[in-house]
Each structure stands twice: as structure tokens, then as C-alpha cells.
Write a protein that holds these residues in place. Structure first.
Motif, short mmCIF file in Angstrom:
data_model
loop_
_atom_site.label_atom_id
_atom_site.label_comp_id
_atom_site.label_asym_id
_atom_site.label_seq_id
_atom_site.Cartn_x
_atom_site.Cartn_y
_atom_site.Cartn_z
N LEU A 258 41.41 18.48 19.25
CA LEU A 258 42.81 18.86 19.06
C LEU A 258 43.00 19.80 17.89
O LEU A 258 43.78 20.75 17.95
CB LEU A 258 43.68 17.62 18.87
CG LEU A 258 45.19 17.89 18.71
CD1 LEU A 258 45.74 18.55 19.97
CD2 LEU A 258 45.94 16.61 18.42
N ASP A 259 42.29 19.57 16.81
CA ASP A 259 42.53 20.31 15.57
C ASP A 259 41.42 21.31 15.27
O ASP A 259 40.98 21.44 14.13
CB ASP A 259 42.69 19.34 14.40
CG ASP A 259 43.87 18.40 14.59
OD1 ASP A 259 44.91 18.88 15.06
OD2 ASP A 259 43.73 17.20 14.31
N LEU A 260 40.96 22.02 16.29
CA LEU A 260 39.91 23.01 16.08
C LEU A 260 40.46 24.42 15.86
O LEU A 260 39.74 25.40 15.95
CB LEU A 260 38.95 23.01 17.29
CG LEU A 260 38.15 21.71 17.48
CD1 LEU A 260 37.20 21.84 18.68
CD2 LEU A 260 37.35 21.36 16.22
N GLY A 261 41.75 24.50 15.60
CA GLY A 261 42.34 25.78 15.22
C GLY A 261 42.85 26.64 16.34
O GLY A 261 43.24 27.78 16.11
N GLU A 262 42.87 26.12 17.57
CA GLU A 262 43.37 26.90 18.69
C GLU A 262 44.53 26.18 19.37
O GLU A 262 44.54 24.96 19.47
CB GLU A 262 42.27 27.15 19.73
CG GLU A 262 41.24 28.17 19.31
CD GLU A 262 40.28 28.49 20.44
OE1 GLU A 262 40.55 28.10 21.59
OE2 GLU A 262 39.25 29.13 20.17
N GLU A 263 45.48 26.97 19.81
CA GLU A 263 46.62 26.43 20.52
C GLU A 263 46.21 26.02 21.94
O GLU A 263 45.39 26.68 22.58
CB GLU A 263 47.71 27.50 20.59
CG GLU A 263 48.97 27.10 21.30
CD GLU A 263 49.98 28.23 21.32
OE1 GLU A 263 51.15 28.00 20.97
OE2 GLU A 263 49.58 29.37 21.66
N PHE A 264 46.78 24.92 22.42
CA PHE A 264 46.55 24.50 23.80
C PHE A 264 47.68 25.04 24.67
O PHE A 264 48.84 25.07 24.26
CB PHE A 264 46.47 22.98 23.90
CG PHE A 264 45.11 22.44 23.57
CD1 PHE A 264 44.18 22.21 24.57
CD2 PHE A 264 44.75 22.20 22.26
CE1 PHE A 264 42.92 21.74 24.27
CE2 PHE A 264 43.49 21.72 21.94
CZ PHE A 264 42.56 21.48 22.95
N CYS A 265 47.31 25.48 25.86
CA CYS A 265 48.27 26.03 26.81
C CYS A 265 48.40 25.09 28.00
O CYS A 265 47.46 24.36 28.34
CB CYS A 265 47.82 27.41 27.30
SG CYS A 265 47.70 28.64 25.99
N MET A 266 49.54 25.14 28.66
CA MET A 266 49.78 24.34 29.85
C MET A 266 50.51 25.20 30.87
O MET A 266 51.56 25.77 30.58
CB MET A 266 50.62 23.10 29.52
CG MET A 266 50.85 22.18 30.70
SD MET A 266 51.76 20.68 30.18
CE MET A 266 51.68 19.73 31.71
N ALA A 267 49.93 25.33 32.06
CA ALA A 267 50.56 26.07 33.14
C ALA A 267 51.50 25.15 33.91
O ALA A 267 51.09 24.09 34.38
CB ALA A 267 49.51 26.66 34.08
N ILE A 268 52.77 25.54 34.01
CA ILE A 268 53.77 24.74 34.72
C ILE A 268 54.55 25.65 35.66
O ILE A 268 54.58 26.87 35.48
CB ILE A 268 54.73 24.03 33.74
CG1 ILE A 268 55.54 25.06 32.93
CG2 ILE A 268 53.97 23.07 32.83
CD1 ILE A 268 56.60 24.44 32.05
#
Length: 406
Positions: A258-268
Motif C-alpha cells: 500500500l505504501d510503496l509510493g504509487e497511487e492505486f487506480c480503480m476502473a469503474i
């Protein structure tokens, strides 16, 4: 004396051209590939990536203990291209005889580019539009057996040419990827959640008379948030909720990514965006969330960026042996370094005069893309209910089903 005027006044009315063409509305790109890592080399029949495993630490048990070594494990992952093309025709006579028709080869080229815009998103997701059937002549034709929705492409040939039905084999986030020692082992993304330490066989494993089973959802190893997940509340089918997004965050924390410095994206899809906008907690700032601003959906919530696209696939989570399907929307969650996208052939247009014809020109576009998972453990999928999907309960196989369902 005979009159030379054979028309009435209304019959002699003439039209004046509005030279602005009214063009069709087409699906734009959702820009999903902007949130994928780029394959550095995109030539050849595939791009190969090297993977490595982990080593374990053990506790010593005695003095002068003999060393026990571990052999590091390595593997490969591959991304294969899919090639696309389309051609439109143009008659030079039409431009002469129609008068001021605002039409040209550039118009056809623009139409082809507009039609190609959603293709990178579908390749990135690993999906195809559902609905093909075979005619009496053996021709594969499109029928909207699932209302034009996308589904995850079944395992097929890796060649960019051989799969006439699916036009190549999409891999991407959710499709069949190729890995193993030599990059030739098929890896299917799970469509069922991990309940305890076992991957569920179908929806009945975590619903029905034993609905409490979803409370045993493995919040470290599962790649799927089930459709009836409601946090600490009684399980029940639902759309996209805060509880499901919080579950995503918890799983990613448990996976140490979670905290590896990259934003997570979600396709909806627009439906999931609507689900969020209807939630009281997101409309009331007292709850600490801010998703709505001036009546519009914000781009992210608690660190998850939303990318809205109609190409989010449907998956059937029912028992394969039953006659009735249960389709849910499968919304992927990933971070940029967990997936890769490459361009084998950038879109290019060709205009040619067709030999043997006086006035026929062909305008063509062709291009090739490929995509794959790089770190499968960092890719999750949130299942969401949609009321409209119940009409497809009779469609178990969207690639062979008859066109009775529209």
C-alpha cells in the motif's frame, strides 16, 4: 399555349447546405494506459520480463550448525501483441454528384481514429466485447448477447492472427497471462474470492444459507472482494461502497504494497460512480469523506483514483454446472508498476486508389498493442452488483449464446 413551368411553388423549393457535419457520438478513451508502466521494448512476437521469488529466514538451532542453502527462484512473464485494422471506402463520384457534401478521405480517417479510441483500454483490461455467433456459412458475426458489455477473454491462441472470434488474445489486467519458467504457462486471474485458505468455487460458497462465510474472507491472499461484502454488516449483494474500498486498502496493507509510493487506480463504470454519489457518507462532509464537489464525482477517495470506462467487464460467478448465470461487474484495482502496456505498431493511416475501379478509394488504419500483469498480487478486483444484469441470467457463454437476449 402549353406552359413551360411544370412545377408548383412548393415543388420548386431548394435546400441550402449547412456544411457542418453532424457526427456520431463515439466512445472516448478513458486513458487507462496512462496508469500502466511502459514496456521498454515492443518488437518481436512477445516481450519477456524476468521475475524473481523470495528467500526465507530460519532460526539457528545449535552451535557449529551446518549451512542450509536455498536456490533463488526465477521465472518469466510475457506480453503478446494484438493487431487491429479497419478500412473505409470512398467514391469520388459521391463528392461530385452530392454537391457540397462535407466528406473526404480525411473524414473517413477521423472516423476510423474515433472508432479506435477505446481499443487501448480494452487491451489494458484484457477484455473483449461479448457476443459472437456462427452463421450457417461459418462466418463469425457479432450479436449483443450481453448488451454490448465486455467480458474477460477466455484462454485462446497467443497468435495475433489465429483467433478470428476474439481478434487476438487480450491479456492485460484480467485476461489470461503467460508466465512460468519459460513464459509459456497460462495464468488466469481468479474470479472468485479466497474464503479462509480456499478459493471459492462459485457464489454459493459465500452466500445462500451460509452467508456468514463471507466473514471468513482472507484479507491477505484474496484478489477478489465479493459482490456481497458489506464489512461488518450482514452480507448482501451491493454495488460499489466505502466498505469495499476500505477492504481493498486493508488487503493491500496486508500484502505490504500500500505504501510503496504509487497511487492505486480503480476502473469503474458510470453505474459504480452513481453508486458512490448516492452514499450519504459521501454527501455529508461530517463523515470525513469528500467525494462530491459541486455535484460532481471527485477523482479519488482515500487514496484510490477512479477511472470511469464502460469497458469494465462482467464475470459470471455462478456454479458452472448450473443453467442460470449470475453476472457481476468486476472492477480492477492496480498500481502503475503492477501492469505494463506496450505499442507494437502506432496507429497509421493509408489512402489508396483501388485498382480496377474508376472512382474508389480505400482509407485504412492499423495498429498493435499488448499488455500484461507484472505483479499479480498487487492487482485486485471488486465485484459490484447491477440490477440490469439479471436480464442476462440465461447467458452462460457469451461467445456462443444465441441472439435471443438483447
Amino acid at each position: 399555349m402549353a406552359t413551360t413551368n411544370i412545377y408548383t411553388i412548393p415543388e420548386s423549393y431548394r435546400s441550402t447546405w449547412d456544411e457542418r457535419m453532424i457526427t456520431a457520438i463515439t466512445e472516448p478513451s478513458a486513458g487507462l494506459t496512462d496508469f500502466f508502466s511502459t514496456l521498454p521494448e515492443t518488437t518481436g512476437k512477445y516481450v519477456e520480463m524476468q521475475t524473481s521469488g523470495t528467500l526465507a529466514i530460519h532460526r539457528r538451532t545449535q552451535r557449529h550448525e551446518q549451512k542450509q542453502w536455498q536456490e533463488p527462484k526465477f521465472g518469466k512473464r510475457r506480453a503478446h501483441p494484438i493487431l487491429f485494422a479497419a478500412t473505409g471506402s470512398l467514391s469520388e463520384d459521391d463528392l461530385i454528384l452530392e454537391g457540397k457534401l462535407p466528406f473526404s478521405a480525411n473524414t473517413i480517417s477521423t472516423m476510423l481514429y474515433e472508432a479506435a479510441k477505446p481499443i487501448p483500454d480494452r487491451v489494458a483490461l484484457g477484455v473483449v466485447v461479448a457476443g459472437y455467433e456462427t452463421t450457417s456459412s461459418g462466418e463469425k458475426v457479432f450479436v449483443q448477447t450481453l448488451g454490448g458489455n465486455c467480458v474477460i477473454a477466455p484462454k485462446g491462441d497467443k497468435s495475433p492472427y489465429k483467433s478470428a472470434t476474439l481478434n487476438g488474445q487480450p491479456e492485460g489486467l484480467l485476461g489470461v497471462n503467460w508466465t512460468g519458467d519459460n513464459g509459456t504457462t497460462a495464468e488466469e486471474f481468479p474470479i472468485q474470492p479466497m474464503i479462509g485458505n480456499v478459493l471459492a468455487d462459485d457464489y454459493s460458497d459465500y452466500s445462500g444459507t451460509d452467508a456468514s462465510a463471507v466473514f471468513a474472507l482472507n484479507m491477505k491472499d484474496t484478489n477478489v472482494i465479493p459482490v456481497n461484502y458489506k464489512g461488518d454488516e450482514t452480507p448482501a449483494d451491493c454495488g460499489l461502497t466505502i466498505e469495499k474500498i476500505m477492504a481493498v486498502k486493508l488487503i493491500l496493507m496486508n500484502k505490504f504494497v500500500l505504501d510503496l509510493g504509487e497511487e492505486f487506480c480503480m476502473a469503474i463504470t458510470p453505474q459504480q460512480a452513481q453508486d458512490l454519489m448516492k452514499l450519504d457518507k459521501l454527501q455529508n462532509g461530517l463523515y470525513g469523506f469528500q467525494l462530491l464537489k459541486d455535484g460532481k464525482l471527485m477523482t479519488s477517495l482515500i487514496g484510490v483514483r477512479f477511472l470511469v470506462t464502460p469497458n469494465v467487464p462482467l464475470v459470471d460467478i455462478s456454479d458452472p454446472d448450473t443453467e442460470t448465470a449470475k453476472w457481476v461487474r468486476a472492477c480492477p484495482v492496480w498500481r502503475k508498476s503492477a501492469a505494463a502496456f506496450g505499442v507494437w505498431d502506432s496507429p497509421k493511416t493509408e489512402v489508396e486508389k483501388l485498382s480496377g475501379y474508376y472512382d474508389t478509394y480505400l482509407v485504412s488504419v492499423e495498429f498493435g498493442y499488448g499488455s500484461c500483469r507484472r505483479r499479480p498480487n498487487e492487482i485486485l478486483c471488486v465485484h459490484c452488483a447491477e440490477g440490469q444484469l439479471s436480464q442476462y441470467s440465461s447467458v452462460k457463454d457469451p461467445f456462443t449464446a444465441p441472439s435471443a437476449v438483447s
